[in-house]
Design a protein around this motif. Structure first.
Motif, PDB file in Angstrom:
ATOM      1  N   GLU A  30      -2.496  -6.504  14.976  1.00  0.00           N
ATOM      2  CA  GLU A  30      -1.038  -6.743  15.010  1.00  0.00           C
ATOM      3  C   GLU A  30      -0.530  -6.432  13.590  1.00  0.00           C
ATOM      4  N   ILE A  31       0.605  -5.587  13.641  1.00  0.00           N
ATOM      5  CA  ILE A  31       1.042  -5.253  12.301  1.00  0.00           C
ATOM      6  C   ILE A  31       2.368  -5.527  12.112  1.00  0.00           C
ATOM      7  N   GLU A  32       2.693  -6.218  11.094  1.00  0.00           N
ATOM      8  CA  GLU A  32       4.216  -6.735  10.829  1.00  0.00           C
ATOM      9  C   GLU A  32       4.605  -5.692   9.799  1.00  0.00           C
ATOM     10  N   THR A  33       5.793  -4.873  10.342  1.00  0.00           N
ATOM     11  CA  THR A  33       6.164  -3.586   9.419  1.00  0.00           C
ATOM     12  C   THR A  33       7.485  -3.181   9.653  1.00  0.00           C
ATOM     13  N   ARG A  34       8.066  -2.317   8.836  1.00  0.00           N
ATOM     14  CA  ARG A  34       9.206  -1.778   8.920  1.00  0.00           C
ATOM     15  C   ARG A  34       9.116  -0.340   9.315  1.00  0.00           C
ATOM     16  N   SER A  35       7.715   0.259   8.950  1.00  0.00           N
ATOM     17  CA  SER A  35       7.814   1.517   9.582  1.00  0.00           C
ATOM     18  C   SER A  35       6.134   1.916   9.451  1.00  0.00           C
ATOM     19  N   LEU A  36       5.780   2.518  10.377  1.00  0.00           N
ATOM     20  CA  LEU A  36       4.216   3.021  10.603  1.00  0.00           C
ATOM     21  C   LEU A  36       4.331   4.538  10.869  1.00  0.00           C
ATOM     22  N   ALA A  37       3.279   5.213   9.902  1.00  0.00           N
ATOM     23  CA  ALA A  37       3.225   6.535  10.117  1.00  0.00           C
ATOM     24  C   ALA A  37       1.692   6.926  10.802  1.00  0.00           C
ATOM     25  N   ILE A  38       1.852   7.701  11.660  1.00  0.00           N
ATOM     26  CA  ILE A  38       0.493   8.324  12.203  1.00  0.00           C
ATOM     27  C   ILE A  38       0.282   9.890  11.579  1.00  0.00           C
ATOM     28  N   CYS A  39      -0.601   9.684  10.861  1.00  0.00           N
ATOM     29  CA  CYS A  39      -0.602  10.944   9.897  1.00  0.00           C
ATOM     30  C   CYS A  39      -1.912  11.925  10.228  1.00  0.00           C
ATOM     31  N   ASN A  40      -1.751  13.205  10.118  1.00  0.00           N
ATOM     32  CA  ASN A  40      -2.859  14.102  10.353  1.00  0.00           C
ATOM     33  C   ASN A  40      -3.029  14.888   8.982  1.00  0.00           C
ATOM     34  N   GLY A  41      -1.879  14.931   8.354  1.00  0.00           N
ATOM     35  CA  GLY A  41      -1.939  15.598   6.950  1.00  0.00           C
ATOM     36  C   GLY A  41      -1.402  14.457   6.102  1.00  0.00           C
ATOM     37  N   GLN A  42      -1.317  15.079   4.606  1.00  0.00           N
ATOM     38  CA  GLN A  42      -0.514  14.167   3.559  1.00  0.00           C
ATOM     39  C   GLN A  42       0.938  14.001   3.519  1.00  0.00           C
ATOM     40  N   TYR A  43       1.641  15.190   3.835  1.00  0.00           N
ATOM     41  CA  TYR A  43       3.021  15.142   3.387  1.00  0.00           C
ATOM     42  C   TYR A  43       3.967  15.027   4.928  1.00  0.00           C
ATOM     43  N   PHE A  44       5.214  14.478   4.594  1.00  0.00           N
ATOM     44  CA  PHE A  44       6.301  14.372   5.388  1.00  0.00           C
ATOM     45  C   PHE A  44       7.249  15.463   4.776  1.00  0.00           C
ATOM     46  N   GLY A  45       8.307  15.917   5.693  1.00  0.00           N
ATOM     47  CA  GLY A  45       9.514  16.743   4.782  1.00  0.00           C
ATOM     48  C   GLY A  45      10.049  16.366   3.778  1.00  0.00           C
ATOM     49  N   LYS A  76      14.573  -5.841   2.580  1.00  0.00           N
ATOM     50  CA  LYS A  76      14.956  -4.520   2.607  1.00  0.00           C
ATOM     51  C   LYS A  76      15.107  -3.657   0.970  1.00  0.00           C
ATOM     52  N   LEU A  77      15.518  -4.414   0.227  1.00  0.00           N
ATOM     53  CA  LEU A  77      15.717  -4.037  -1.199  1.00  0.00           C
ATOM     54  C   LEU A  77      14.280  -3.751  -1.814  1.00  0.00           C
ATOM     55  N   SER A  78      13.564  -4.487  -1.528  1.00  0.00           N
ATOM     56  CA  SER A  78      12.076  -4.229  -2.158  1.00  0.00           C
ATOM     57  C   SER A  78      11.410  -3.096  -1.590  1.00  0.00           C
ATOM     58  N   PHE A  79      11.671  -3.078  -0.168  1.00  0.00           N
ATOM     59  CA  PHE A  79      11.005  -1.874   0.592  1.00  0.00           C
ATOM     60  C   PHE A  79      11.660  -0.647   0.077  1.00  0.00           C
ATOM     61  N   VAL A  80      13.000  -0.608  -0.192  1.00  0.00           N
ATOM     62  CA  VAL A  80      13.591   0.717  -0.573  1.00  0.00           C
ATOM     63  C   VAL A  80      12.911   1.074  -2.124  1.00  0.00           C
ATOM     64  N   VAL A  81      13.024   0.134  -3.017  1.00  0.00           N
ATOM     65  CA  VAL A  81      12.413   0.506  -4.241  1.00  0.00           C
ATOM     66  C   VAL A  81      10.964   0.885  -4.247  1.00  0.00           C
ATOM     67  N   SER A  82      10.026   0.246  -3.434  1.00  0.00           N
ATOM     68  CA  SER A  82       8.636   0.553  -3.340  1.00  0.00           C
ATOM     69  C   SER A  82       8.305   2.004  -2.479  1.00  0.00           C
ATOM     70  N   SER A  83       9.422   2.088  -1.745  1.00  0.00           N
ATOM     71  CA  SER A  83       9.060   3.308  -0.768  1.00  0.00           C
ATOM     72  C   SER A  83       9.291   4.501  -1.492  1.00  0.00           C
ATOM     73  N   LEU A  84      10.310   4.386  -2.894  1.00  0.00           N
ATOM     74  CA  LEU A  84      10.251   5.675  -3.674  1.00  0.00           C
ATOM     75  C   LEU A  84       9.007   6.110  -4.128  1.00  0.00           C
ATOM     76  N   ALA A  85       8.112   5.277  -4.122  1.00  0.00           N
ATOM     77  CA  ALA A  85       6.614   5.740  -4.746  1.00  0.00           C
ATOM     78  C   ALA A  85       6.050   6.611  -3.774  1.00  0.00           C
ATOM     79  N   ILE A  86       6.570   6.845  -2.406  1.00  0.00           N
ATOM     80  CA  ILE A  86       6.133   7.732  -1.550  1.00  0.00           C
ATOM     81  C   ILE A  86       5.829   9.273  -1.865  1.00  0.00           C
ATOM     82  N   TYR A  87       6.859   9.635  -2.706  1.00  0.00           N
ATOM     83  CA  TYR A  87       7.028  10.970  -3.314  1.00  0.00           C
ATOM     84  C   TYR A  87       5.972  11.529  -4.416  1.00  0.00           C
TER      85      TYR A  87
END
Length: 142
Positions: free
Chosen positions: A31-46, A72-83
């Motif tokens: 069980e995963i508590e999350t705002r977003s879950l990605a199922i990936c077969n490669g490294q990148y999204f658009g 939300k605010l922490s999520f937005v800030v930390s999500s920028l590291a996705i790039y």
């Protein structure tokens, strides 16, 4: 992509996802508590988002990346590291590997806030069952 992501966060909520991870003959439920879950077969999204820097399209496995349940605010800030792909160092980010995943939303009242997005296209809502099909396409290079 960044603008669309930020707009999507406005209505975003934390969901509880029941995920059955299959790896060959082995299965386990998490069980995963999350705002977003990605199922990936490669490294990148658009737009250059390196969601799964460890993923390889030819290893016969998915890399599952949960971006966590931060405020939300922490999520937005930390999500920028996705790039840069460095978001995976965040302790709230959880990573799993499998060759099949079944996902269902436990808190179904949030169903409309957990739409499926497949390569930038809306696909509906949970539940979903995704399987790797090894060598399903032939790719020519160079």
């Amino acid at each position: 992509y960044l603008g669309a992501t930020l707009r999507a966060l406005i209505d975003n909520e934390v969901g509880t996802l029941a995920c059955t991870l299959h790896d060959g003959a082995e299965s386990r439920l998490v069980e995963i508590e999350t705002r977003s879950l990605a199922i990936c077969n490669g490294q990148y999204f658009g737009g250059g988002m390196q969601v799964a820097p460890m993923a390889s399209p030819d290893d016969g496995r998915f890399d599952i990346v949960s971006l966590g349940a931060q405020p939300k605010l922490s999520f937005v800030v930390s999500s920028l590291a996705i790039y840069k792909g460095t978001h995976v160092k965040n302790p709230d980010v959880k990573i799993f590997a499998c060759d099949r995943i079944e996902v269902r939303l436990v808190n179904d009242e949030l169903r409309d806030r957990f739409p499926l997005d497949v390569d930038g296209e809306p696909l509906g809502f949970l539940p979903i069952d995704v399987r790797v099909v090894p060598r399903a396409i032939e790719v020519f290079t160079g």
